[in-house]
Design an enzyme around this catalytic site. Structure first.
Site, mmCIF file in Angstrom:
data_model
loop_
_atom_site.group_PDB
_atom_site.id
_atom_site.type_symbol
_atom_site.label_atom_id
_atom_site.label_comp_id
_atom_site.label_asym_id
_atom_site.label_seq_id
_atom_site.Cartn_x
_atom_site.Cartn_y
_atom_site.Cartn_z
ATOM 1 N NE ARG A 125 9.183 2.996 -11.230
ATOM 2 C CZ ARG A 125 8.672 1.772 -11.060
ATOM 3 N NH1 ARG A 125 9.443 0.696 -11.060
ATOM 4 N NH2 ARG A 125 7.372 1.613 -10.884
ATOM 5 C CD GLU A 144 2.981 3.519 -6.887
ATOM 6 O OE1 GLU A 144 2.742 3.352 -5.677
ATOM 7 O OE2 GLU A 144 3.287 2.595 -7.649
ATOM 8 C CG ASN A 146 6.782 2.556 -6.854
ATOM 9 O OD1 ASN A 146 5.803 1.902 -6.540
ATOM 10 N ND2 ASN A 146 6.848 3.256 -7.984
ATOM 11 C CB SER A 151 11.310 -3.757 -9.987
ATOM 12 O OG SER A 151 9.981 -3.561 -10.384
ATOM 13 C CE LYS A 305 -0.638 3.222 -4.485
ATOM 14 N NZ LYS A 305 0.323 2.149 -4.244
ATOM 15 C CE LYS A 364 -3.867 5.420 -7.412
ATOM 16 N NZ LYS A 364 -2.482 5.874 -7.661
ATOM 17 C CD GLU A 368 3.169 0.554 -2.934
ATOM 18 O OE1 GLU A 368 3.525 0.700 -4.117
ATOM 19 O OE2 GLU A 368 2.707 1.471 -2.234
ATOM 20 N N GLY A 369 2.199 -3.058 -6.004
ATOM 21 C CA GLY A 369 2.379 -4.230 -6.859
ATOM 22 C C GLY A 369 1.381 -4.343 -7.997
ATOM 23 N NE ARG A 450 6.123 1.210 -15.005
ATOM 24 C CZ ARG A 450 5.489 1.173 -13.835
ATOM 25 N NH1 ARG A 450 5.179 0.019 -13.287
ATOM 26 N NH2 ARG A 450 5.164 2.292 -13.217
HETATM 27 P P1 ADP Z 1 0.729 0.227 -7.362
HETATM 28 O O1 ADP Z 1 1.387 0.550 -6.070
HETATM 29 O O2 ADP Z 1 -0.122 -0.984 -7.299
HETATM 30 O O3 ADP Z 1 1.700 0.228 -8.492
HETATM 31 P P2 ADP Z 1 -0.307 2.668 -8.533
HETATM 32 O O4 ADP Z 1 -0.806 3.809 -7.772
HETATM 33 O O5 ADP Z 1 0.988 2.835 -9.206
HETATM 34 O O6 ADP Z 1 -0.301 1.404 -7.558
HETATM 35 O O7 ADP Z 1 -1.411 2.249 -9.591
HETATM 36 C C1 ADP Z 1 -1.245 1.140 -10.443
HETATM 37 C C2 ADP Z 1 -1.527 1.538 -11.870
HETATM 38 O O8 ADP Z 1 -2.849 2.092 -11.980
HETATM 39 C C3 ADP Z 1 -0.620 2.617 -12.415
HETATM 40 O O9 ADP Z 1 0.549 2.038 -12.944
HETATM 41 C C4 ADP Z 1 -1.483 3.288 -13.453
HETATM 42 O O10 ADP Z 1 -1.466 2.539 -14.650
HETATM 43 C C5 ADP Z 1 -2.880 3.179 -12.871
HETATM 44 N N1 ADP Z 1 -3.220 4.400 -12.118
HETATM 45 C C6 ADP Z 1 -2.959 4.644 -10.820
HETATM 46 N N2 ADP Z 1 -3.373 5.856 -10.447
HETATM 47 C C7 ADP Z 1 -3.928 6.411 -11.532
HETATM 48 C C8 ADP Z 1 -4.545 7.673 -11.798
HETATM 49 N N3 ADP Z 1 -4.673 8.585 -10.849
HETATM 50 N N4 ADP Z 1 -4.996 7.907 -13.051
HETATM 51 C C9 ADP Z 1 -4.876 6.973 -14.017
HETATM 52 N N5 ADP Z 1 -4.309 5.772 -13.835
HETATM 53 C C10 ADP Z 1 -3.836 5.485 -12.613
HETATM 54 MG MG MG Z 2 2.677 1.812 -9.364
#
Ligand code: ADP
Ligand code: MG
Length: 474
Positions: A125, A144, A146, A151, A305, A364, A368-369, A450
């Site tokens: 996803r 990102e 996944n 899910s 990442k 970052k 994940e999660g 979401r």
């Molecule tokens: P995870 O693998 O924990 O899901 P993500 O990279 O998806 O990590 O980041 C988790 C959440 O943080 C995202 O769902 C989003 O809400 C926020 N986020 C992540 N990267 C960014 C970004 N570059 N700008 C704004 N919000 C972000």
């Molecule tokens: Mg995410």
């Protein structure tokens, strides 16, 4: 995308009544989660949190996200097969990040022994936010991808009926009809079914690696149900069960409780806390087998990442997808700014910029999660602590996406219906199957929207921050 549903959001009594109707419909449709009190039992369940109204999404961005999904499928698959690229990209990270290092160890071990599986299945996803441009327009920017345990394909298949219901109650039938049908769980199941078929053993099963405490079981069941409807049987087991009762025969066929396994589908195994020593052993056993792993360990690594950051470096996509300039351009158009924090001048410069304007960046780790990223003051403190240490290579820095907030009403068990300022994140589900060198399936199979209140920087639905939504294309 300002206040989408305008005056509807102002009438508190109407919102409360609508919310009750919406919740009852959500329960009837199966938009369900187990409760945090009883995460191992379905005796008492509740609805998964969702928005009262669908959120407005520019139709062009939705289309763009769908149009690039097959490219992302190809890209993830190309990375997973490129051991040299993975090794080079992750070399500094695995020195400092124990979790990625352990995954990488298994990857090396399996490569050395020889990969037994011949069929490869990706269920991923790709997630995006809508960056607000200076001229008021929005741009699709990837957050990102996944590649393990992506899910909410199951629950996202059931939410369109809820939002149509809400709009129908308001006699907005034309608007209700604009809500897109969506059935990712079926598409994901068709990918598993294809892999199962190509594995080629009529009595073999699908093994779903599940967690003991799983609130999101109904999401997984939606996929299991689709498989059973095609006469493909799924067994749910934990890593601990694999340790105790899983085995390989001399041809590295995988057996669980005496039954042959064609496909292993992971809904666990993406976080350090999910692995005891024994679970790592179980993961290795699964990985060595000729069963189709979804994902195999290389594909999990392709979703880190650090890999995402390296893919945005000039020339890298071109090298990974030679002769595909159009795909490369579509992919690049969705990339936000991504910066390596490896020791050296480039990393130093990224840190200097992030410390100068922290609000423009996100820090970052390789996790994940949800809930792991650092923003604002926390990011500044972390960067100050990390900047002279090699530990910084286990992180990446990313441009912070700033969508335009809009009003919606978030519905959660136990909380009153209340309008808050929100932002959304769009996910597109991708499925591919490769047999040897030949792609036999490459598709997008649906979406997930979401939405969360703007005060939360991080976190998804499972983390209790975001709620399920549907795009209302405009
Ligand atoms: P995870 O693998 O924990 O899901 P993500 O990279 O998806 O990590 O980041 C988790 C959440 O943080 C995202 O769902 C989003 O809400 C926020 N986020 C992540 N990267 C960014 C970004 N570059 N700008 C704004 N919000 C972000
Ligand atoms: Mg995410």
């Amino acid at each position: 995308m300002a206040n989408s549903w305008g005056s509807l959001l102002q009438d508190e009594q109407q919102l409360e009544e609508l919310a009750q109707q919406a919740v009852d419909r959500a329960l009837a449709e199966g938009v369900l989660l187990r409760t945090s009190q009883e995460p191992s039992s379905s005796d008492v369940v509740s609805y998964a949190p969702f928005t009262l109204f669908p959120s407005l999404v520019p139709a062009a961005l939705l289309e763009q996200a769908y149009a690039v999904q097959q490219d992302f499928n190809l890209l993830v698959d190309a990375v997973s097969q490129n051991a040299a690229f993975l090794e080079q990209t992750l070399s500094s990270t695995i020195k400092r990040d124990n979790f990625t290092a352990r995954l990488f160890d298994i990857h090396k071990q399996v490569l050395k022994e020889g990969i037994a599986q011949t069929v490869f299945l990706g269920l991923n996803r790709s997630d995006y936010m809508f960056q607000r441009n200076a001229d008021g327009s929005s741009a699709l920017k990837q957050i990102e991808i996944n590649t393990i345990s992506a899910s909410f394909g199951g629950l996202a298949s059931r939410t369109p009926a809820v939002h149509r219901h809400v709009l129908n109650v308001l006699s907005k039938t034309k608007e209700a009809a604009k809500i897109l049908s969506n059935n990712p769980s079926k598409g994901l199941a068709l990918g598993i079914a294809k892999a199962w078929e190509l594995y080629g053993s009529a009595n073999a099963l699908v093994l779903l690696i599940a967690q003991e405490k799983e609130r999101n079981v109904f999401d997984q069941r939606a996929i299991e149900n689709e498989l059973l409807a095609r006469n493909i049987h799924v067994i749910r087991r934990r890593f601990e069960d694999v340790s105790a009762r899983g085995s390989l025969d001399q041809n590295r066929k995988l057996f669980m409780d005496g039954q042959e396994i064609a496909v292993v589908y992971f809904r666990d195994g993406y976080m350090p806390s999910q692995y005891s020593l024994q679970n790592w052993e179980a993961r290795l056993l699964l990985e060595r087998s000729c069963a189709v792993k979804c994902p195999d360990i290389a594909t999990q690594l392709a979703g880190t990442k650090k890999v995402q950051q390296e893919l945005s470096r000039a020339g890298v996509l071109e090298a990974l997808l030679p002769g595909q300039p159009e795909a490369t351009a579509r992919l690049q158009a969705t990339f936000a700014g991504l910066y390596s924090l490896d020791m050296g001048e480039e990393g130093d410069q990224a840190i200097t910029e992030a410390l100068a304007t922290p609000s423009r960046f996100v820090l970052k780790p390789q996790r994940e999660g949800g809930g792991n990223n650092l923003y604002g003051d926390e990011m500044v403190q972390a960067l100050e602590r990390l900047k002279d240490s090699e530990e910084r290579a286990s992180y990446i820095l990313m441009e912070k996406i700033e969508p335009e907030p809009f009003g919606n009403c978030l519905l959660r068990p136990g909380s009153p219906a209340r309008v808050v300022q929100c932002i959304s994140e769009l996910g597109i589900f991708g499925v591919y199957v490769r047999q040897g060198k030949t792609f036999v399936m490459n598709k997008h199979v649906g979406h997930l929207l979401r939405t969360k209140a703007i005060e939360h920087a991080d976190g998804g639905v499972a983390a209790g921050v975001a709620v399920l939504d549907n795009p209302y294309p405009v």
